[in-house]
Every structure is written in C-alpha cells, then in structure tokens.
Design a protein around this motif. Structure first.
Motif, PDB file in Angstrom:
ATOM      1  N   SER A 263       0.815  -1.215   0.000  1.00 26.29           N
ATOM      2  CA  SER A 263       0.000   0.000   0.000  1.00 26.29           C
ATOM      3  C   SER A 263       0.850   1.268   0.000  1.00 26.29           C
ATOM      4  O   SER A 263       0.347   2.350  -0.303  1.00 26.29           O
ATOM      5  CB  SER A 263      -0.938   0.010   1.216  1.00 26.29           C
ATOM      6  N   GLN A 264       2.133   1.132   0.361  1.00 29.07           N
ATOM      7  CA  GLN A 264       3.004   2.297   0.455  1.00 29.07           C
ATOM      8  C   GLN A 264       3.807   2.542  -0.823  1.00 29.07           C
ATOM      9  O   GLN A 264       4.560   3.522  -0.900  1.00 29.07           O
ATOM     10  CB  GLN A 264       3.978   2.124   1.628  1.00 29.07           C
ATOM     11  N   ALA A 265       3.689   1.677  -1.805  1.00 30.30           N
ATOM     12  CA  ALA A 265       4.480   1.794  -3.028  1.00 30.30           C
ATOM     13  C   ALA A 265       3.593   2.110  -4.224  1.00 30.30           C
ATOM     14  O   ALA A 265       2.457   1.653  -4.310  1.00 30.30           O
ATOM     15  CB  ALA A 265       5.250   0.502  -3.277  1.00 30.30           C
ATOM     16  N   GLN A 266       4.116   2.903  -5.155  1.00 31.14           N
ATOM     17  CA  GLN A 266       3.366   3.235  -6.368  1.00 31.14           C
ATOM     18  C   GLN A 266       3.148   2.017  -7.246  1.00 31.14           C
ATOM     19  O   GLN A 266       2.063   1.793  -7.772  1.00 31.14           O
ATOM     20  CB  GLN A 266       4.132   4.297  -7.172  1.00 31.14           C
ATOM     21  N   ILE A 267       4.227   1.242  -7.425  1.00 34.15           N
ATOM     22  CA  ILE A 267       4.178   0.061  -8.288  1.00 34.15           C
ATOM     23  C   ILE A 267       4.573  -1.132  -7.432  1.00 34.15           C
ATOM     24  O   ILE A 267       5.731  -1.255  -7.019  1.00 34.15           O
ATOM     25  CB  ILE A 267       5.156   0.190  -9.476  1.00 34.15           C
ATOM     26  N   ALA A 268       3.634  -2.006  -7.124  1.00 33.86           N
ATOM     27  CA  ALA A 268       3.932  -3.119  -6.217  1.00 33.86           C
ATOM     28  C   ALA A 268       3.092  -4.332  -6.558  1.00 33.86           C
ATOM     29  O   ALA A 268       1.957  -4.207  -7.031  1.00 33.86           O
ATOM     30  CB  ALA A 268       3.685  -2.715  -4.761  1.00 33.86           C
ATOM     31  N   ALA A 269       3.675  -5.500  -6.318  1.00 32.85           N
ATOM     32  CA  ALA A 269       2.964  -6.766  -6.495  1.00 32.85           C
ATOM     33  C   ALA A 269       3.302  -7.662  -5.322  1.00 32.85           C
ATOM     34  O   ALA A 269       4.432  -7.648  -4.818  1.00 32.85           O
ATOM     35  CB  ALA A 269       3.371  -7.432  -7.806  1.00 32.85           C
ATOM     36  N   LEU A 270       2.340  -8.448  -4.885  1.00 29.29           N
ATOM     37  CA  LEU A 270       2.508  -9.341  -3.747  1.00 29.29           C
ATOM     38  C   LEU A 270       2.183 -10.772  -4.151  1.00 29.29           C
ATOM     39  O   LEU A 270       1.128 -11.030  -4.740  1.00 29.29           O
ATOM     40  CB  LEU A 270       1.594  -8.911  -2.594  1.00 29.29           C
ATOM     41  N   HIS A 271       3.089 -11.703  -3.858  1.00 27.53           N
ATOM     42  CA  HIS A 271       2.872 -13.130  -4.079  1.00 27.53           C
ATOM     43  C   HIS A 271       2.967 -13.822  -2.717  1.00 27.53           C
ATOM     44  O   HIS A 271       4.013 -13.744  -2.051  1.00 27.53           O
ATOM     45  CB  HIS A 271       3.932 -13.706  -5.027  1.00 27.53           C
ATOM     46  N   VAL A 272       1.916 -14.482  -2.312  1.00 25.93           N
ATOM     47  CA  VAL A 272       1.874 -15.181  -1.023  1.00 25.93           C
ATOM     48  C   VAL A 272       2.029 -16.675  -1.278  1.00 25.93           C
ATOM     49  O   VAL A 272       1.283 -17.266  -2.069  1.00 25.93           O
ATOM     50  CB  VAL A 272       0.554 -14.893  -0.278  1.00 25.93           C
ATOM     51  N   LEU A 273       3.006 -17.293  -0.603  1.00 27.70           N
ATOM     52  CA  LEU A 273       3.348 -18.693  -0.855  1.00 27.70           C
ATOM     53  C   LEU A 273       3.090 -19.564   0.365  1.00 27.70           C
ATOM     54  O   LEU A 273       3.015 -19.079   1.505  1.00 27.70           O
ATOM     55  CB  LEU A 273       4.829 -18.801  -1.241  1.00 27.70           C
ATOM     56  N   GLU A 274       2.979 -20.862   0.101  1.00 29.99           N
ATOM     57  CA  GLU A 274       2.881 -21.847   1.179  1.00 29.99           C
ATOM     58  C   GLU A 274       4.288 -22.065   1.744  1.00 29.99           C
ATOM     59  O   GLU A 274       4.976 -23.028   1.426  1.00 29.99           O
ATOM     60  CB  GLU A 274       2.311 -23.165   0.646  1.00 29.99           C
ATOM     61  N   ALA A 275       4.712 -21.134   2.564  1.00 31.42           N
ATOM     62  CA  ALA A 275       6.073 -21.147   3.091  1.00 31.42           C
ATOM     63  C   ALA A 275       6.093 -20.407   4.416  1.00 31.42           C
ATOM     64  O   ALA A 275       5.116 -19.752   4.799  1.00 31.42           O
ATOM     65  CB  ALA A 275       7.032 -20.486   2.099  1.00 31.42           C
ATOM     66  N   GLY A 276       7.239 -20.505   5.112  1.00 30.21           N
ATOM     67  CA  GLY A 276       7.402 -19.825   6.381  1.00 30.21           C
ATOM     68  C   GLY A 276       8.214 -18.555   6.220  1.00 30.21           C
ATOM     69  O   GLY A 276       8.142 -17.870   5.193  1.00 30.21           O
ATOM     70  N   HIS A 277       9.036 -18.252   7.239  1.00 32.06           N
ATOM     71  CA  HIS A 277       9.783 -17.005   7.260  1.00 32.06           C
ATOM     72  C   HIS A 277      10.851 -16.954   6.169  1.00 32.06           C
ATOM     73  O   HIS A 277      11.239 -15.871   5.735  1.00 32.06           O
ATOM     74  CB  HIS A 277      10.441 -16.838   8.640  1.00 32.06           C
ATOM     75  N   TRP A 278      11.319 -18.116   5.703  1.00 29.67           N
ATOM     76  CA  TRP A 278      12.342 -18.182   4.654  1.00 29.67           C
ATOM     77  C   TRP A 278      11.726 -18.797   3.388  1.00 29.67           C
ATOM     78  O   TRP A 278      11.975 -19.949   3.060  1.00 29.67           O
ATOM     79  CB  TRP A 278      13.525 -19.033   5.109  1.00 29.67           C
ATOM     80  N   PRO A 279      10.938 -18.049   2.611  1.00 28.49           N
ATOM     81  CA  PRO A 279      10.323 -18.630   1.413  1.00 28.49           C
ATOM     82  C   PRO A 279      11.354 -19.097   0.390  1.00 28.49           C
ATOM     83  O   PRO A 279      11.092 -20.034  -0.374  1.00 28.49           O
ATOM     84  CB  PRO A 279       9.456 -17.487   0.859  1.00 28.49           C
ATOM     85  N   GLN A 280      12.533 -18.468   0.368  1.00 27.60           N
ATOM     86  CA  GLN A 280      13.564 -18.877  -0.579  1.00 27.60           C
ATOM     87  C   GLN A 280      14.122 -20.257  -0.259  1.00 27.60           C
ATOM     88  O   GLN A 280      14.786 -20.875  -1.107  1.00 27.60           O
ATOM     89  CB  GLN A 280      14.698 -17.834  -0.637  1.00 27.60           C
ATOM     90  N   ILE A 281      13.826 -20.764   0.927  1.00 24.64           N
ATOM     91  CA  ILE A 281      14.199 -22.127   1.308  1.00 24.64           C
ATOM     92  C   ILE A 281      12.998 -23.060   1.175  1.00 24.64           C
ATOM     93  O   ILE A 281      13.102 -24.146   0.605  1.00 24.64           O
ATOM     94  CB  ILE A 281      14.750 -22.159   2.750  1.00 24.64           C
ATOM     95  N   ASP A 282      11.847 -22.621   1.672  1.00 20.46           N
ATOM     96  CA  ASP A 282      10.661 -23.484   1.689  1.00 20.46           C
ATOM     97  C   ASP A 282      10.048 -23.677   0.304  1.00 20.46           C
ATOM     98  O   ASP A 282       9.400 -24.703   0.054  1.00 20.46           O
ATOM     99  CB  ASP A 282       9.595 -22.892   2.619  1.00 20.46           C
ATOM    100  N   ALA A 283      10.213 -22.706  -0.582  1.00 16.16           N
ATOM    101  CA  ALA A 283       9.586 -22.787  -1.919  1.00 16.16           C
ATOM    102  C   ALA A 283      10.547 -22.202  -2.946  1.00 16.16           C
ATOM    103  O   ALA A 283      10.221 -21.275  -3.686  1.00 16.16           O
ATOM    104  CB  ALA A 283       8.259 -22.032  -1.915  1.00 16.16           C
ATOM    105  N   ALA A 284      11.761 -22.766  -3.006  1.00 12.90           N
ATOM    106  CA  ALA A 284      12.852 -22.176  -3.795  1.00 12.90           C
ATOM    107  C   ALA A 284      12.498 -22.033  -5.274  1.00 12.90           C
ATOM    108  O   ALA A 284      12.728 -20.985  -5.886  1.00 12.90           O
ATOM    109  CB  ALA A 284      14.124 -22.997  -3.631  1.00 12.90           C
TER     110      ALA A 284
END
Length: 295
Positions: A263-284
């Motif tokens: 909501s604070q950015a002019q151009i923004a996208a959000l992707h929500v994954l089935e992962a925890g605090h480290w999505p780059q590990i849980d859903a690499a």
C-alpha cells in the motif's frame, strides 16, 4: 552447499573493502540486472543457496554478499555495525563489481538496505524485492522473541550475559528455532533443521562470531524502524517497482506486513506462498520463478 538436485553453480569469490574490512561476495555469472541478495539478523547469504541454482540455470546473474560481521565477511574487533553501514556494504559491492543496474533482494533485516538503496539510487535499481522483511512501522508488526529481547535497550545487561555464555545463547536460538517451525509443513520442518539450522549455528559458533554484529544490529532495530517510517513519503513517491514474495506461515512477519508495504508503493505486487519465514528455502523453485518473471 545447497540441497538442490543439480550441481551447485560455479561462482567467483571477492572480498570487497568497506570501512577497512572485507565484505565476502559470491558472484554467479549471468545476464540481466544482477539479483543482489541480502540476508537478515541471525544468518548469512547461504540462506539463498536453494534458490540460486534455479536462477543460475535460467542464465541470471546473482551476487550473494555477507554483511560485515556475518558469515564469511570480516568481523573486526571493536567494529561498529549499523543499518547505515549495511547500506554502505551494498553500495561498495555494487561499485566494486561495476554493476550498472541491480535488483536488491532483502530478506528479514536485509529489507531496509534493499529499499533504502532503491530510494537513494533509483537510476541503478530496476526493482526491489522483499521476502518476509520489515521496513517501517506497520499494523501488526511483531518480531521474534529472540529479537525482542536484544532490541530492548533496557535489557542491555542481559544481552551481554547471553552473549558471554554460548550455552545459554544456544538455548535461546533453539527456542526460537522451534517457534519458527510451528506451522510449517513436515517436509519444510525437516529441511529447516537440515539446511537452515547449521547455517545459523555456524554463524555464531565460528570464531570470530557473528554475535557482536547480531547484538548491535538488533539493538538498533526500533530506531531503524522509526527512521524508515519517516522515509515512507519518499517510498510513496518512488517509481521503482516493489515485488513482495511472502511466506504465509511466518508467525511473526505475517502477510499483513506485506500488504501494508504494498500500500506504500506506487508500483507493487505481492505473491503469497505456502512457506514460512524463509520462502527462498521453503519454496525455492517458485520464488525463483517469481523473481525472474518480470525483469
């Protein structure tokens, strides 16, 4: 070493000077604007070792750096660590490697460096990516108990006591580790223990330890959040795209933080994954696909 099925990609090591000390960097060759990956408080750039092979196989350049005081970077005796210094670490790496345009990727406490680089150097920033990170104040912002203790300035004597006792500090880490795993899937919990746990443990068990940097950075947490809250009007004016990749099973930096950042950015996208605090590990694989889907 990553647990990825394919051989880990080759890279060039650098030790780039900043504040008279060496910032350790792994430079993975590739095309396009480089993803410069930034870690948080208790870990180092090895947290990206599951996602790096996916990006490298797609031909993308990745620069993985350890902030001073963490991982394989120098840890000078008596060094003063700060969020401003971490931004300077990033700037030093970008300049030394002569990177024209980058995509800073901030996880956890790496978020401020990623966003503040984009605000300070918009012409050199193609986009900024955040993964379960924080920046300014946000509704529902909550930090892990370990961070809460070390960010409380009234408990400074307790901080020193824990850091002076490896056994007691290890007990705190184990407590936090179990809390972070509570709502992960079973396979993710196992990988967390096998892959992430040793990264964090080594960060603090190595000599010199990451303990001093961790203590100083967490001590400044509330001040940094306040400073970044004051920068939110600048973020709202920025036309640098913001990509948010969020693990929804994070018991602390939950999706509402990402929604507020969007909501604070002019151009923004959000992707929500089935992962925890480290999505780059849980859903690499999914994280890598999203990272390179736009730029």
């Amino acid at each position: 070493m990553s647990n990825a099925k394919h051989a880990f990609p080759e890279f060039t090591e650098h030790r780039i000077k900043h504040h008279g000390a060496g910032v350790y960097v792994r430079d993975f060759p590739g095309r396009g604007p480089a993803f410069v990956v930034l870690h948080g408080f208790p870990d180092n750039s090895r947290i990206y070792d599951d996602v790096i092979p996916h990006l490298a196989r797609a031909g993308r350049r990745i620069v993985a750096m350890d902030f001073l005081g963490f991982g394989a970077s120098d840890k000078p005796v008596g060094a003063n660590y700060s969020f401003a210094q971490q931004l300077g670490d990033l700037e030093a790496v970008v300049d030394a490697l002569k990177l024209d345009k980058i995509i800073p990727v901030g996880h956890d406490a790496g978020g401020p460096a990623a966003i503040n680089f984009a605000l300070k150097h918009p012409g050199r920033t193609v986009a900024a990516i955040l993964m379960n990170a924080f920046y300014g104040d946000a509704p529902g912002l909550r930090v892990p108990e370990l961070i809460e203790i070390f960010s409380n300035k009234k408990l400074e004597a307790l901080h020193r006591h824990f850091l002076a006792s490896p056994q007691q500090f290890a007990w705190l880490l184990e407590f936090q580790r179990e809390r972070m795993k509570t709502i992960l899937k079973e396979t993710q919990r196992a990988h967390y223990s096998e892959f992430l746990g040793p990264i964090i443990d080594h960060n603090f068990r190595q000599q010199p330890s990451a303990g001093p940097a961790f203590a100083q950075m967490t001590y400044q947490l509330t001040d940094e959040i306040a400073a970044n809250t004051a920068r939110l009007p600048e973020l709202r004016r920025s036309d640098v795209p913001l990509l948010l990749i969020w693990g929804k099973a994070d018991p602390y930096l939950h999706v509402s933080i990402a929604e507020h950042m969007r909501s604070q950015a002019q151009i923004a996208a959000l992707h929500v994954l089935e992962a925890g605090h480290w999505p780059q590990i849980d859903a690499a694989a999914e994280v890598a696909r999203i990272m390179q889907s736009r730029w």
